[in-house]
Scaffold this active site. Structure first.
Site, PDB file in Angstrom:
ATOM      1  N   LYS A 125      -1.918  -2.556   7.877  1.00 49.96           N
ATOM      2  CA  LYS A 125      -2.899  -2.113   8.721  1.00 49.96           C
ATOM      3  C   LYS A 125      -3.086  -2.686  10.069  1.00 49.96           C
ATOM      4  CE  LYS A 125      -5.947  -0.474   4.968  1.00 49.96           C
ATOM      5  NZ  LYS A 125      -7.343  -0.636   4.071  1.00 49.96           N
ATOM      6  N   ARG A 179       0.798  -1.172   0.213  1.00 54.15           N
ATOM      7  CA  ARG A 179      -0.004  -0.070  -0.043  1.00 54.15           C
ATOM      8  C   ARG A 179       1.014   1.147   0.170  1.00 54.15           C
ATOM      9  NH1 ARG A 179      -2.018  -3.574   4.240  1.00 54.15           N
ATOM     10  NH2 ARG A 179      -4.111  -4.230   3.717  1.00 54.15           N
ATOM     11  N   ARG A 215      -0.838  -1.719  -6.992  1.00 56.02           N
ATOM     12  CA  ARG A 215      -1.031  -2.986  -5.693  1.00 56.02           C
ATOM     13  C   ARG A 215      -2.034  -3.935  -6.439  1.00 56.02           C
ATOM     14  NH1 ARG A 215      -1.073  -4.554  -0.314  1.00 56.02           N
ATOM     15  NH2 ARG A 215      -3.394  -5.001   0.495  1.00 56.02           N
ATOM     16  N   HIS A 248      -3.800  -9.104   3.971  1.00 53.56           N
ATOM     17  CA  HIS A 248      -5.206  -9.015   4.248  1.00 53.56           C
ATOM     18  C   HIS A 248      -5.628  -9.836   5.469  1.00 53.56           C
ATOM     19  CE1 HIS A 248      -6.399  -8.225  -0.243  1.00 53.56           C
ATOM     20  NE2 HIS A 248      -6.125  -7.075   0.402  1.00 53.56           N
ATOM     21  N   HIS A 289      -2.928   3.063  -5.789  1.00 53.96           N
ATOM     22  CA  HIS A 289      -3.380   1.806  -5.286  1.00 53.96           C
ATOM     23  C   HIS A 289      -3.759   0.734  -6.401  1.00 53.96           C
ATOM     24  CE1 HIS A 289      -4.865  -0.394  -1.790  1.00 53.96           C
ATOM     25  NE2 HIS A 289      -6.127  -0.815  -2.625  1.00 53.96           N
ATOM     26  N   TYR A 342     -10.193 -10.374  -5.950  1.00 53.90           N
ATOM     27  CA  TYR A 342      -9.377 -10.319  -6.979  1.00 53.90           C
ATOM     28  C   TYR A 342      -9.603 -11.379  -8.089  1.00 53.90           C
ATOM     29  CZ  TYR A 342      -6.483  -7.063  -4.563  1.00 53.90           C
ATOM     30  OH  TYR A 342      -6.006  -5.838  -3.805  1.00 53.90           O
TER      31      TYR A 342
END
Length: 293
Positions: free
Chosen positions: A171, A148, A242, A265, A239, A274
């Site tokens: 994150k 990211r 990515r 994730h 983004h 995806y």
């Protein structure tokens, strides 16, 4: 006259505009190709005065020839950018000519060629060579390692010297290990060797023009400008690089669990998006390529 004109243009880019060596070579080559085309097209030598007679039809014919040689949309747009810069330097008003556009349709990943062209365009437009090296490294981290933008800009000097992997904090402070392609590693190392400030272990790796931490907004503005030059769609954002990393890996056989780990994730459902993107892209290819579609 063609060779001196291209040479003088290259000297201007290097000396007055302080463009990178890559930009100078690419733009000089574009100028030489245009001059060679016009010489054959008009049947005579080309000097500055003749360049002022270039019309939109001449540029369209030049681009048509280049496209016939296999240039894709992004590369053709970069060629047009180079010849416009050359004509402007020569004092010849560049005719208004629309560059090639990437057809809009279903959401799709940025192709490898488009991703590299985008990163190169951003780097080439930098005001300083070290800034160009920085932009190239940041965008390769997004496309080549799936980071990211916040993760890339959150890296500190502690990651140096680089190895074959990179420890990334994502994150919710989730830490993951990302493999580094040689090209990505070389780009970051080249930037680290060129940045005019020392990089402390606890300081931001990527610096802004005045030495502070690089802002994500700066990267987004640069990408927005580059995608306009290259004729890429509005979905081509930092983004999106990515997303392309993920989709290309999935298309080459990576399973969802592997992809989940690489992207950081928290849940598999985040990664499953995806599969839909990849299916949409494959369906688009099928509809355009299959003789019975």
């Amino acid at each position: 006259m063609t060779a001196p004109l291209a040479h003088d243009f290259a000297q201007h880019l290097a000396r007055d505009r302080r463009r990178s060596d890559h930009t100078v070579r690419a733009y000089r080559a574009g100028a030489e190709r245009l001059l060679g085309f016009l010489q054959a097209h008009w049947g005579g030598p080309v000097d500055r005065a003749r360049l002022c007679a270039v019309e939109a039809a001449d540029l369209r014919a030049f681009l048509a020839q280049r496209r016939g040689e296999g240039l894709g949309n992004a590369s053709a747009a970069r060629e047009l950018s180079a010849v416009r810069a050359f004509l402007s330097w020569a004092g010849a008003p560049a005719p208004r000519t629309r560059g090639p556009r990437v057809k809009k349709g279903v959401p799709r990943p940025v192709s490898p060629g488009e991703a590299v062209a985008l990163a190169r365009e951003v780097a080439d437009e930098a005001s300083e060579p070290w800034i160009g090296a920085r932009d190239w490294a940041v965008l390769l981290l997004l496309y080549g390692a799936g980071l990211r933008i916040g993760e890339a800009l959150g890296l500190t000097g502690a990651v140096l010297p680089l190895g074959e992997t990179l420890v990334v904090t994502g994150k919710r402070n989730k830490v993951r290990i990302v493999p580094l392609l040689p090209a990505v590693r070389e780009a970051v190392e080249a930037y680290a060797g060129a940045v005019p400030w020392s990089i402390a272990r606890d300081a931001a790796l990527f610096r802004g023009a005045k030495g502070g931490a690089l802002s994500p907004g700066v990267v987004r503005v640069k990408v927005r400008s580059a995608r306009a030059t290259l004729g890429l769609g509005e979905r081509t954002t930092p983004h999106a690089l990515r997303h392309s990393f993920a989709t290309h890996l999935l298309g080459r056989g990576a399973d969802l669990r592997q992809l989940q780990e690489l992207l950081g994730h928290a849940s598999l459902s985040s990664t499953q998006v995806y599969t839909a993107v990849d299916a949409a892209h494959l369906l688009d290819v099928y509809r355009h390529a299959h003789p019975r579609a």
